[in-house]
Design a protein around this motif. Structure first.
Motif, PDB file in Angstrom:
ATOM      1  N   UNK A 576      23.722  19.378  -6.518  1.00  0.00           N
ATOM      2  CA  UNK A 576      24.101  18.384  -7.653  1.00  0.00           C
ATOM      3  C   UNK A 576      24.083  19.042  -8.431  1.00  0.00           C
ATOM      4  N   UNK A 577      23.978  19.815  -8.780  1.00  0.00           N
ATOM      5  CA  UNK A 577      23.755  19.978 -10.657  1.00  0.00           C
ATOM      6  C   UNK A 577      25.210  20.620 -10.810  1.00  0.00           C
ATOM      7  N   UNK A 578      25.774  20.273 -10.457  1.00  0.00           N
ATOM      8  CA  UNK A 578      27.486  21.040 -10.009  1.00  0.00           C
ATOM      9  C   UNK A 578      28.257  19.959 -10.891  1.00  0.00           C
ATOM     10  N   UNK A 579      28.798  19.986 -11.953  1.00  0.00           N
ATOM     11  CA  UNK A 579      29.619  18.692 -12.355  1.00  0.00           C
ATOM     12  C   UNK A 579      31.611  19.262 -11.512  1.00  0.00           C
ATOM     13  N   UNK A 580      31.254  20.793 -10.466  1.00  0.00           N
ATOM     14  CA  UNK A 580      32.434  20.750 -10.134  1.00  0.00           C
ATOM     15  C   UNK A 580      32.613  22.080  -9.596  1.00  0.00           C
ATOM     16  N   UNK A 581      33.182  23.028  -8.370  1.00  0.00           N
ATOM     17  CA  UNK A 581      33.204  23.718  -8.153  1.00  0.00           C
ATOM     18  C   UNK A 581      34.463  25.052  -7.942  1.00  0.00           C
TER      19      UNK A 581
END
Length: 636
Positions: A576-581
């Motif tokens: 949930x902290x990430x903008x993408x992976x």
């Protein structure tokens, strides 16, 4: 094999394709290993080593081998090979070759180089054999698909839990007694049962570990094949459909692998409801142990601890790695990760954010996409589509559930029991550290335990050799050197075209990926542009956070793009902290792809070498539909 076997061959030195000849990767015997790795072969069973005999060398050099970075990003400890290669080889190979007779895929062969695991697929080309296997597969798979719920919940999960509970119950003494108990005489027990129990229980542990891996693969390929069949059906009916659209149609899955994160969400919400007595402790800088002590000082804190204790078994049996490396540890043994996640989640709740997936919204989106595509089909096509879709949705959860119950829960129990045997060996002077037991393969550990029993039987003052301690120290140095070595991504002649669908789906290995590896080996690749699988739709730009070890996942900050070799279930709470992976490895059914679809994050998987080209702080752009990743600006 080793550093003295042959002249190293690189992709650049081999001829580029001009018809019959192609650029290739080095063969195993051509690898130039650092001097510190000399003698690594004695740590691993011979069967898994390359080029033992001339006829075997001919076989191996005639095949294409790829490094299994999806499951073993680091070298595997000798004992850990019990589950990451030995149990795996038997269970995986027989599942495709002897149990379900998957028509085109006979099995996967495994080799190891300095602890790094390489795979090669063995396919079926004989048309008559294909037809024979197709009939067997159709009959057997149909039964499993039609009876999946009863087989999974009624047989599979209880059996796995029984295996884990039996391993947990195996008795391992910290030290053999000075004298056997009196009842050995009074009840005629036939001398000492202690030594027999040590040997018997270790043998039982390894037997149960092998049995667990029989269960690991029981439904696994059926789940992937159901996904593949649905994918093929969708592409036949809708030639322009994207991988992402197909992925979204099988999202919103209630898999057990998401439960640890869901339980952490529940704990964070409980903490906020209980008030400052709990939240102040959880957001402090203290160690997990100190936080637990402080929580027990208040009524609210004790209520929180009671709930914490209820859910930690089984849901905190999450390994810090991919489940195949004993030295990574587990949440249940080291509470640093769950408390870090709780601190972050409490902070987000206090800032007014919501936690977790909006599961109903995901289901609504999934159902809307499915219905939209169904509208374009006639009755016969819709029946074909519905059958493929319903089969896939019935069994697809297994693709994630097996990771939790086998690779996390069961492996945590196996490694914990092995440490008990390690402590016994330390207390009898054969090893200096309980962790050293993993530096020996399972056959050597049996020998170690037998020697411990023999020296005990000789009585107090019996000679205890230091050779095992010396060997452990040497192996520890070799293993640490292996962790610093960068293996070749593949070995041998690549195929003209990668056609194995399982290689593409699970490991993200395509013809383009292999050619890309060759370009990198030859220093001809474009380091600012990467391509992989569009695994979860969306387009995003942001600063990269490169994380190569699961111990560092908490360094991911809000708004950053996660860049990693691959991800595993223990990483779920930070998504949930990430903008993408972006990942080096894995296909459209990899863990990162599935989790990003569940959380609505853009993702590109299987880029091959994102972690080599991207640095933390680089500004990057990723497109989760096209599978493209661009480095827009390098960090200073």
């Amino acid at each position: 094999m080793g550093s003295d076997q042959g002249t190293p061959t690189t992709a650049e030195e081999a001829p580029r394709d001009a018809g019959a000849s192609r650029e290739r990767f080095p063969h195993a015997g051509e690898l130039e290993l650092p001097a510190e790795l000399d003698g690594w072969e004695e740590m691993y069973p011979e069967y898994f080593q390359f080029e033992l005999t001339d006829d075997r060398t001919d076989y191996e050099r005639g095949r294409f081998w790829f490094w299994d970075k999806k499951d073993t990003t680091e070298p595997v400890m000798p004992w850990d090979m019990t589950i990451s290669a030995q149990a795996w080889q038997i269970a995986m190979a027989q599942n495709t070759s002897r149990v379900f007779a998957i028509p085109p895929s006979m099995s996967v062969d495994i080799r190891v180089v300095a602890g790094y695991v390489y795979f090669t697929g063995i396919n079926v080309d004989d048309e008559e054999l294909l037809q024979e296997r197709a009939q067997i597969f159709a009959e057997r798979s149909e039964y499993y698909y039609e009876n999946y719920d009863a087989l999974y919940n009624g047989t599979w999960l209880p059996a796995v839990k029984e295996i884990g509970n039996e391993i947990d119950s195996l008795e391992v003494p910290e030290k053999l007694p000075e004298y056997v108990p009196e009842d050995v005489i009074t009840e005629g027990k036939g001398q000492s049962q202690s030594t027999l129990d040590v040997i018997r229980n270790y043998n039982r542990l390894t037997e149960l570990a092998l049995e667990g891996w029989q269960r690991h693969f029981e439904f696994l390929y059926l789940a992937y094949l159901a996904y593949m069949q649905f994918t093929e059906t969708s592409r036949e009916l809708f030639p322009d459909i994207s991988d992402d659209a197909i992925g979204k149609m099988v999202s919103a899955v209630e898999a057990d692998v998401f439960r640890p994160d869901q339980e952490l969400n529940g704990l964070a919400e409980l903490a906020v409801d209980l008030g400052d007595d709990v939240t102040d402790v959880l957001t402090s800088d203290a160690s997990p142990e100190t936080k637990m002590e402080r929580l027990r000082e208040t009524d609210a804190g004790r209520e929180f601890i009671d709930r914490f204790d209820e859910i930690k078994d089984p849901w905190f049996y999450m390994t810090y790695g991919d489940g195949f490396h004993s030295y990574k540890g587990s949440w249940i043994e080291d509470l640093e990760a769950p408390f870090d996640h709780l601190e972050s989640k409490v902070g987000r709740l206090q800032d007014g954010e919501e936690l977790g997936r909006d599961f109903e919204a995901l289901q609504d989106e999934r159902d809307e996409i499915v219905e939209e595509y169904r509208r374009y089909l006639d009755a016969e096509e819709r029946e074909e589509f519905d059958h493929a879709y319903e089969t896939c949705m019935t069994v697809y959860e297994y693709a994630e559930n097996h990771q939790f119950w086998i690779e996390n829960w069961l492996h945590t129990i196996v490694f914990r029991k092995m440490r008990e045997f390690g402590r016994l060996l330390v207390n009898h002077g054969l090893l200096e550290d309980a962790e050293d037991v993993f530096l020996f393969n399972r056959f050597e550990v049996a020998e170690l335990l037998e020697e411990a029993c023999e020296t005990w039987a000789l009585g107090r003052g019996a000679f205890v050799s230091e050779r095992w301690q010396d060997r452990a120290a040497e192996r520890r140095r070799t293993f640490e050197a292996a962790k610093e070595w960068d293996p070749s991504p593949a070995l041998g002649e690549p195929p003209e075209e990668v056609t194995d669908p399982l290689m593409q789906m699970l490991w993200g290995i395509t013809t383009e990926k292999v050619n890309d590896w060759l370009d990198v080996e030859s220093d001809t690749g474009d380091e600012s542009h990467l391509e992989g699988f569009g695994a979860s739709s969306g387009r995003v730009e942001g600063p990269a956070r490169v994380i190569e070890d699961s111990a560092d996942i908490d360094t991911l900050e809000e708004g950053e793009v996660l860049v990693a070799p691959l991800t595993n279930p223990a990483w779920a709470p930070v998504f949930p902290r990430a903008e993408g992976a972006v990942t080096d490895d894995g296909g459209i059914t990899s863990h990162a792809a599935i989790v990003c679809r569940e959380y609505g994050l853009p993702a590109v998987t299987g880029t091959g070498h994102a972690t080599s080209f991207i640095e933390t702080g680089d500004q990057i752009r990723l497109d989760g539909e096209t599978g493209e990743v661009e480095i827009l600006e390098k960090t200073e």
